[in-house]
Design a protein around this motif. Structure first.
Motif, PDB file in Angstrom:
ATOM      1  N   GLY A   3       0.547  -1.164   0.139  1.00 28.91           N
ATOM      2  CA  GLY A   3      -0.045   0.394   0.157  1.00 28.91           C
ATOM      3  C   GLY A   3       0.987   1.556  -0.261  1.00 28.91           C
ATOM      4  O   GLY A   3       0.426   2.169  -0.534  1.00 28.91           O
ATOM      5  N   LEU A   4       2.031   1.112   0.449  1.00 32.19           N
ATOM      6  CA  LEU A   4       2.342   2.548   0.978  1.00 32.19           C
ATOM      7  C   LEU A   4       3.740   2.438  -0.306  1.00 32.19           C
ATOM      8  O   LEU A   4       3.517   3.772  -1.036  1.00 32.19           O
ATOM      9  N   LEU A   5       3.910   1.484  -1.080  1.00 33.17           N
ATOM     10  CA  LEU A   5       4.311   1.870  -2.204  1.00 33.17           C
ATOM     11  C   LEU A   5       3.584   2.196  -3.845  1.00 33.17           C
ATOM     12  O   LEU A   5       3.959   3.343  -4.361  1.00 33.17           O
ATOM     13  N   THR A   6       2.137   1.622  -3.939  1.00 37.18           N
ATOM     14  CA  THR A   6       1.491   2.170  -4.421  1.00 37.18           C
ATOM     15  C   THR A   6       0.991   3.777  -3.789  1.00 37.18           C
ATOM     16  O   THR A   6       1.091   4.451  -4.826  1.00 37.18           O
ATOM     17  N   PHE A   7       0.889   3.965  -3.043  1.00 32.33           N
ATOM     18  CA  PHE A   7       0.075   5.842  -2.960  1.00 32.33           C
ATOM     19  C   PHE A   7       2.288   6.611  -2.623  1.00 32.33           C
ATOM     20  O   PHE A   7       1.709   7.402  -3.734  1.00 32.33           O
ATOM     21  N   MET A   8       2.899   6.110  -2.768  1.00 29.82           N
ATOM     22  CA  MET A   8       4.083   6.798  -3.000  1.00 29.82           C
ATOM     23  C   MET A   8       4.714   7.170  -4.570  1.00 29.82           C
ATOM     24  O   MET A   8       4.617   7.719  -4.806  1.00 29.82           O
ATOM     25  N   ASN A   9       3.631   6.114  -4.930  1.00 30.22           N
ATOM     26  CA  ASN A   9       4.191   6.207  -6.524  1.00 30.22           C
ATOM     27  C   ASN A   9       2.941   7.015  -7.834  1.00 30.22           C
ATOM     28  O   ASN A   9       2.920   6.707  -9.164  1.00 30.22           O
ATOM     29  N   LYS A  10       2.095   7.176  -7.091  1.00 31.35           N
ATOM     30  CA  LYS A  10       0.971   7.782  -7.723  1.00 31.35           C
ATOM     31  C   LYS A  10       0.988   9.464  -7.569  1.00 31.35           C
ATOM     32  O   LYS A  10       1.015   9.981  -6.425  1.00 31.35           O
ATOM     33  N   GLU A  11       1.529   9.519  -8.417  1.00 30.87           N
ATOM     34  CA  GLU A  11       1.664  10.923  -9.300  1.00 30.87           C
ATOM     35  C   GLU A  11       0.757  12.256  -8.692  1.00 30.87           C
ATOM     36  O   GLU A  11       0.935  13.381  -8.642  1.00 30.87           O
ATOM     37  N   ILE A  53       9.668  -3.522  -6.434  1.00 31.61           N
ATOM     38  CA  ILE A  53       9.319  -2.327  -5.231  1.00 31.61           C
ATOM     39  C   ILE A  53       9.868  -1.060  -5.745  1.00 31.61           C
ATOM     40  O   ILE A  53       9.069   0.189  -5.947  1.00 31.61           O
ATOM     41  N   TYR A  54      10.088  -1.140  -7.172  1.00 30.32           N
ATOM     42  CA  TYR A  54      10.410  -0.618  -8.156  1.00 30.32           C
ATOM     43  C   TYR A  54       8.855   0.494  -8.575  1.00 30.32           C
ATOM     44  O   TYR A  54       8.648   1.323  -9.018  1.00 30.32           O
ATOM     45  N   GLN A  55       8.612  -0.223  -9.004  1.00 31.04           N
ATOM     46  CA  GLN A  55       6.747   0.735  -9.819  1.00 31.04           C
ATOM     47  C   GLN A  55       5.923  -0.904  -9.482  1.00 31.04           C
ATOM     48  O   GLN A  55       5.587  -2.006 -10.623  1.00 31.04           O
TER      49      GLN A  55
END
Length: 695
Positions: free
Chosen positions: A77-85, A351-353
């Motif tokens: 979830g954290l990765l998702t929100f961090m990558n949502k521009e 993890i990257y995307q």
């Protein structure tokens, strides 16, 4: 086998649901909550490890395992929100500016006078003052045929800050372009003319990617110079370099109907061919550890050189990363569990995307490799053949069956078809594909142009054989639409059956049969509904009109489109396929027609009691001679007739405006909507109008 050998498989089982769940649950402030929860979980696990003996933590191993699963679930979830521009505070739609400074972030694609490219926003300007911005836009530029437009990756441009949200699909079954762009972090689009941007002359792109794209362009020029046959050039450029040349519809159809369409997408299979070829040629280096390390470095280097030749396209980079990680683990890791290595490769990429989880190419690549690892050895062991050549043929057959079984449900879900002769197609193309790949790369080397005639002949012959296979009776089951629940049921049934056959487990065999019966029951119910359906669909198009009058498996389509038009195949046919319509009669509004329960006469349509009055350009400057009660009046052809001039004897419940009407007229209707005693149905940038039942 020890659980530790499946470490990355287990954490991937927590990470993926986390990405999926939190992608569907959006919110600007959730990232801080997720960050806090993740930190607390991480701190708890660290403390449990530090004070393991004092707390006798072994008594709570189950709870500790649950905490680890939760840790990776929330990490997803954290990765998702961090990558949502679009959630970033400086996202460009959250600020007002006059101009945008952008960088071309992809290789431009030209089609029918329109140049399409993805651009990354560098900054904005408000009253000539710079404003920090972030985000991406899909930019479409209408080009001037007299002045060719040349843009490259990394070019810096100034454009007006005029954009709009990417439009959702308006018709049933239509490709969800908005969702496809969203997984690439693109939510807005802009349309400009060739003279509406300024090129700064600077190139600020990634030097490595710019070099790769330019290098690929040089290789494409070489192919164009050497290969005379246009179709052979298109196949070679697409298959080896990932350059999307203009393949004919006939060739694309042949590859799709034979289950060999994967050969035209430079991805894992192509990189795998190069890896296995190099691994075979360098097998003599496996004798010593130092030489084995040198072999690993050489193979990795050559694979990434190939990735550079293809312009570092996402699918090739994904495959190169996966195989590189695979080689590293096989060379250096003590734990050589293939499933764990595959899960580790997927873990690194997510993890990257994290949005890759929604990419069909990513899903099919990993499913295909999983099928090869798990299914191929088991299928191969079904038959023992002493003859070397027959054994090789059976090995390739087992390979094809394994890959097809693993990806079968997802292929049907995404592409709505299943190639019946996939075994024949894949068995045939296996050897030519390897030769084409090797020869195609060799030809790019200096002084190798003499091999071009052989290379060209192999491609042309391969295409001809595939077209012959595609032309065989019942070559493909097409228009096979399944819903998400259907996909889940079909996948479970297949998974249970494969596991039952592998382990000789009766319980799982029973579960497979039960799940398949449920799936077939759902299909039978859908067919029952389709056989009894009576509905009308007024399609939303850009410039044309189309309305389908559906009864059972048949449809009468009133439209100004031809069955060869791209709009028909993109916006109309998917909806009819989804409704299991097998027979379409295409007609237009200029000819009166009476067929069964469909009557079109005197500008009126009657379909199972549903009455429509058509008002077109033939009504211009004429006196109305119609009367009666109608379910809808249909305005088409940008008629100048004013609806206010309809006599009181004509009553109606709906006003339908199709896309043949000009924008100014549609806007006028919108402004006066409250003055009409009927519902306004606008078939432009609105969902299609569906009449579910006509009785």
């Amino acid at each position: 086998m020890l659980k530790e050998e499946y470490f990355f498989v287990r954490i991937l089982a927590a990470l993926i649901p986390g990405i999926v769940f939190f992608y569907l649950v959006s919110g600007d402030h959730m990232i801080s909550v997720l960050g806090t929860v993740y930190f607390l979980l991480y701190l708890t696990i660290c403390l449990l490890n530090i004070f393991y003996k004092k707390l006798n933590a072994y008594r709570f191993k189950g709870y500790t395992g649950l905490l680890i699963y939760l840790l990776f679930f929330f990490l997803g979830g954290l990765l998702t929100f961090m990558n949502k521009e679009e959630l970033k505070p400086d996202y460009f739609t959250k600020k007002t500016v006059d101009y945008l400074k952008v960088m071309v972030n992809s290789e431009p694609v030209f089609s029918k006078g329109i140049l399409r490219l993805k651009v990354k926003i560098i900054s904005g300007y408000l009253e000539n003052k710079p404003v920090k911005l972030s985000g991406q836009i899909l930019l479409s530029i209408k080009t001037d045929s007299f002045k060719p437009l040349k843009l490259r990756y990394g070019d810096e441009l100034f454009i007006l800050a005029k954009y709009s949200a990417v439009e959702p699909p308006y018709n049933p079954g239509e490709f969800n372009f908005k969702q496809w762009l969203a997984i690439q972090n693109i939510y807005e689009q802009a349309f400009i003319n060739q003279n509406q941007f300024i090129k700064t002359g600077r190139n600020t792109g990634n030097p490595m990617l710019r070099f790769a794209i330019n290098w690929r362009e040089q290789q494409v020029i070489k192919y164009r110079k050497y290969i005379k046959n246009d179709e052979a050039f298109a196949v070679a450029s697409t298959l080896i370099l990932g350059y999307r040349a203009d393949l004919s519809a006939e060739t694309l159809s042949a590859y799709a109907k034979t289950g060999t369409i994967h050969a035209l997408s430079v991805s894992g299979s192509h990189v795998a061919i190069i890896f296995f070829a190099l691994d075979f040629l360098l097998v003599f280096l496996d004798k010593q550890k130092a030489l084995k390390i040198f072999k690993f470095m050489l193979i990795c280097t050559l694979i990434w050189i190939y990735a550079l030749i293809t312009g570092l396209s996402p699918s090739v980079v994904r495959a190169a990363i996966m195989i590189t990680i695979f080689i590293i683990a096989k060379t250096f890791a003590q734990n050589k569990n293939s499933y764990n290595i595959l899960a580790f490769a997927a873990f690194c990429q997510l993890i990257y995307q994290p949005f890759l989880i929604w990419d069909p190419g990513f899903q099919l690549s990993y499913l295909s490799v999983f099928g090869l690892l798990y299914l191929q050895p088991k299928i191969y062991n079904w038959i023992y053949l002493e003859n070397t050549w027959l054994n090789k043929i059976w090995e390739l057959t087992a390979l094809s069956i394994a890959a097809q079984l693993a990806t079968f449900p997802l292929c049907v879900y995404y592409f709505h078809q299943f190639p019946v002769y996939f075994l024949l197609g894949n068995l045939f193309i296996s050897l030519p594909l390897m030769i084409i790949m090797v020869l195609g790369i060799v030809i790019l080397l200096p002084f190798s142009g003499k091999l071009t005639p052989l290379f060209e002949w192999i491609i042309v012959t391969t295409n001809q054989v595939l077209k012959w296979i595609a032309g065989l009776p019942y070559a493909t089951f097409s228009s096979w639409w399944i819903t998400l629940p259907g996909l889940i049921l079909l996948s479970l049934s297949l998974a249970f059956f494969v596991y039952a056959m592998a382990k000789y487990n009766k319980t799982f065999l029973f579960a497979a049969m039960l799940t398949f019966i449920i799936y077939q029951s759902v299909l039978s119910y859908d067919r029952y509904k389709a056989a009894r359906q009576q509905k009308i669909i007024f399609f939303t198009l850009r410039k044309n009109y189309a309305a389908a009058f559906i009864q059972g498996y048949q449809a009468i389509l009133l439209t100004d489109l031809n069955h060869d038009d791209q709009t028909f195949h993109f916006s109309v046919k998917p909806a009819l396929d989804q409704l299991q319509v097998s027979h379409i009669s295409i007609m237009h509004l200029k000819t009166d027609t009476i067929i069964s329960n469909f009557i079109f006469q005197n500008q009126q349509i009657i379909f199972h009691g549903y009455k429509i009055l058509i008002i077109d350009e033939s009504w211009n400057n004429k006196k109305v001679q119609a009367a009666g009660k109608f379910n809808a009046i249909w305005l088409t052809g940008n008629t100048t007739f004013k609806i206010e001039n309809l006599p009181e004897e004509i009553q109606y419940e709906n006003i339908i405006l199709d896309a043949t009407n000009k924008d100014y007229k549609i806007e006028r209707f919108k402004k006066n909507e409250y003055n009409y005693k009927a519902r306004l149905q606008i078939l432009k940038k609105n969902p299609a109008y569906l009449v579910q039942s006509t009785e």
